[in-house]
Design an enzyme around this catalytic site. Structure first.
Site, mmCIF file in Angstrom:
data_model
loop_
_atom_site.group_PDB
_atom_site.id
_atom_site.type_symbol
_atom_site.label_atom_id
_atom_site.label_comp_id
_atom_site.label_asym_id
_atom_site.label_seq_id
_atom_site.Cartn_x
_atom_site.Cartn_y
_atom_site.Cartn_z
ATOM 1 N N SER A 213 0.858 -1.190 0.000
ATOM 2 C CA SER A 213 0.000 0.000 0.000
ATOM 3 C C SER A 213 0.880 1.222 0.000
ATOM 4 O O SER A 213 2.088 1.133 0.163
ATOM 5 C CB SER A 213 -0.892 0.000 1.233
ATOM 6 O OG SER A 213 -0.174 0.529 2.338
ATOM 7 N N LYS A 214 0.243 2.382 -0.142
ATOM 8 C CA LYS A 214 1.093 3.560 -0.235
ATOM 9 C C LYS A 214 1.752 3.903 1.088
ATOM 10 O O LYS A 214 2.672 4.700 1.127
ATOM 11 C CB LYS A 214 0.373 4.751 -0.851
ATOM 12 C CG LYS A 214 -0.912 5.143 -0.229
ATOM 13 C CD LYS A 214 -1.445 6.371 -0.989
ATOM 14 C CE LYS A 214 -2.796 6.770 -0.461
ATOM 15 N NZ LYS A 214 -3.510 7.681 -1.299
ATOM 16 N N ARG A 215 1.314 3.251 2.142
ATOM 17 C CA ARG A 215 1.968 3.501 3.423
ATOM 18 C C ARG A 215 3.267 2.715 3.591
ATOM 19 O O ARG A 215 4.077 3.022 4.435
ATOM 20 C CB ARG A 215 1.020 3.173 4.579
ATOM 21 C CG ARG A 215 0.000 4.271 4.831
ATOM 22 C CD ARG A 215 -1.057 3.830 5.822
ATOM 23 N NE ARG A 215 -1.759 2.625 5.372
ATOM 24 C CZ ARG A 215 -2.755 2.655 4.499
ATOM 25 N NH1 ARG A 215 -3.162 3.783 3.982
ATOM 26 N NH2 ARG A 215 -3.348 1.533 4.129
ATOM 27 N N ASP A 216 3.468 1.690 2.768
ATOM 28 C CA ASP A 216 4.710 0.924 2.887
ATOM 29 C C ASP A 216 5.897 1.768 2.440
ATOM 30 O O ASP A 216 5.810 2.478 1.435
ATOM 31 C CB ASP A 216 4.641 -0.336 2.001
ATOM 32 C CG ASP A 216 3.718 -1.390 2.591
ATOM 33 O OD1 ASP A 216 3.923 -1.742 3.761
ATOM 34 O OD2 ASP A 216 2.799 -1.843 1.884
ATOM 35 N N ALA A 219 7.069 2.505 -1.376
ATOM 36 C CA ALA A 219 5.947 2.167 -2.256
ATOM 37 C C ALA A 219 5.797 3.164 -3.396
ATOM 38 O O ALA A 219 5.165 2.880 -4.398
ATOM 39 C CB ALA A 219 4.650 2.097 -1.468
#
Ligand code: GLU
Length: 453
Positions: A213-216, A219
């Site tokens: 996800s964009k939180r990783d 990413a």
């Protein structure tokens, strides 16, 4: 077969996700492999998120990866096609025309101001080049809103209309869209249009095994540009997320990947993103980069991040670049390793204070080194620098010169790690080495190199 036409159809969200970049890459590879056309279409119908910056992030990422598009929004790196530019926000009349067409089939109806499409209740069959034949039960599938109450058309509808209008032959996109595809097929059929082929590429998972996800961390594609990765390395790594060249090959020039890229070789299973592997691969590209390419890369990254480097005498700057390159793997490391040489007022790390300058013998050893370098021949080479260290160690009764060498590194760079020391001394030159030794000794004697933390 018709000439291949593929597209990348990102929605501007503010970042180009690794998964989106890979979708763009696979479309580009397939277009280049087949001699087809690669279309870039910005799906910017969600006005609330649609900003110029968000669109620029997409252009920037694609240019960084070298993914030039043939049709679509014009700009550097893009070739304006006779039909571009493609921004969904500018295609309202086309969607209105298709809405009318769909309405004329009798398969739509108004429902509290919205326009809905009657979804067939028969099983939805998707024939996918990667996932095979997948059947969706539609007995309880609700009808599809295709135009909202406010008059704006919905994603599924404009996506299908555009693929149709643009003559897209292969829809290559992330597997998260597989469940939408039977709805899209129903729309094609209602419009009496032929279907494109579909290829849904496996998801990219994070180290924990869930969808990245964009939180990783890592990413966003921009993360790698900021960290000074080489775009060729990132591109090569992305190719391997869902496609395999066979055998154990991993590092391949892009032309070779273009030559070999077939949709039948796309993997069905999800791909795990491995940041360490990408870092390793970047190192391989880093090592084998041609000197000229390295020179261009490093001047760009220094100009952007350490403008003061431009003031260094050229031989010093070039010499530092050469010896630092051997010890680092990314542009970010490169610029950080440059810091001690940008000014004669360089800082001393906590570690150098703790490990080197807290040694009570340090001031005498520094004085002996100063003297040794004063007496050494003017044109310093690695062997004479090493001889000075040995001689100072012997005179101090030390069995090995290691202690002297570590202290010397800390004195001339303020750090405990850095480029190969004797090579560094040669690059710095005798005068700079001497003045750095003097500065360090004086600070030490003035009690200014103690441990601060
Ligand atoms: N705009 C959609 C997305 O970014 C693209 C869907 C597609 O490729 O068909 O997910």
């Amino acid at each position: 077969m018709n000439k291949v036409r593929v597209r990348f159809a990102p929605s501007p969200t503010g970042l180009l996700h690794i998964g989106g970049a890979r979708t763009a890459l696979f479309n580009w590879l397939y277009a280049r492999h087949t001699g087809g056309t690669f279309v870039l279409r910005i799906e910017d119908t969600d006005q609330s998120r649609n900003t110029q910056e968000a669109v620029d992030v997409i252009f920037r990422g694609m240019r960084w990866l070298g993914l030039d598009w043939d049709e679509g929004p014009d700009g550097k790196g893009g070739i304006m096609g006779d039909k571009g530019p493609y921004f969904q926000s500018q295609r309202g009349p086309i969607y209105a025309k298709y809405l009318e067409k769909l309405q004329s089939t009798g398969k739509t109806y108004e429902d509290s101001g919205a326009l809905k499409f009657r979804m067939p209740k028969t099983p939805g069959i998707v024939k996918d080049l990667v996932c095979g034949e997948v059947t969706f039960d539609r007995t309880t599938e609700p009808d599809l809103v295709i135009r909202r109450k406010d008059g704006s058309p919905v994603f599924h509808f404009v996506n299908v209309v555009d693929d149709l209008e643009m003559g897209i032959t292969h829809v290559i996109r992330g597997e998260d869209h597989l469940t939408n595809t039977h709805k899209h097929i129903a729309l094609y059929e209602a419009l009496g249009a032929p279907l494109p082929q579909f290829a849904h590429i496996p998801l990219i998972l994070n180290q924990g095994g869930s969808k990245m996800s964009k939180r990783d961390e890592g990413a966003a594609l921009g993360f790698y540009e900021d960290a000074g990765y080489l775009p060729q390395a990132v591109r090569n790594y992305l190719c391997l997320l869902g496609w395999s060249p066979g055998a154990k090959e991993e590092i391949l020039p892009i032309d070779e990947i273009v030559r070999r890229f077939e949709l039948k070789d796309l993997n069905r299973s999800n791909a795990r993103f491995d940041g360490l592997k990408l870092f390793w691969m970047n190192g391989e590209y880093w090592r084998s980069m041609k000197d000229e390419d390295f020179s261009n890369f490093s001047s760009d990254i220094l100009a952007k991040n350490r403008p003061a480097a431009a003031n260094l005498p050229q031989p010093l700057r070039e010499g530092l670049l050469k010896i630092i390159r051997e010890k680092v793997r990314t542009g970010k490391e490169l610029v950080e390793w440059f810091d001690p040489y940008l000014t004669e007022e360089y800082e001393y790390s906590e570690e150098s204070r703790k490990k080197q300058f807290s040694n009570p013998e340090a001031p005498q050893l520094l004085a002996a080194l100063e003297k040794g370098f004063c007496e050494a021949s003017d044109a310093m080479d690695e062997a004479s620098a090493e001889a000075v260290c040995k001689q100072v160690a012997e005179a101090a009764g030390l069995p090995k010169p290691a202690k002297v060498i570590h202290l010397l590194r800390a004195a001339v760079s303020g750090r405990t790690v850095g480029p190969s020391l004797f090579a560094l001394l040669v690059v710095l030159g005798k005068d700079r080495v001497k003045s750095r030794l003097v500065r360090t000794r004086q600070l030490l004697e003035a009690g200014k190199l103690g441990v601060t933390a």
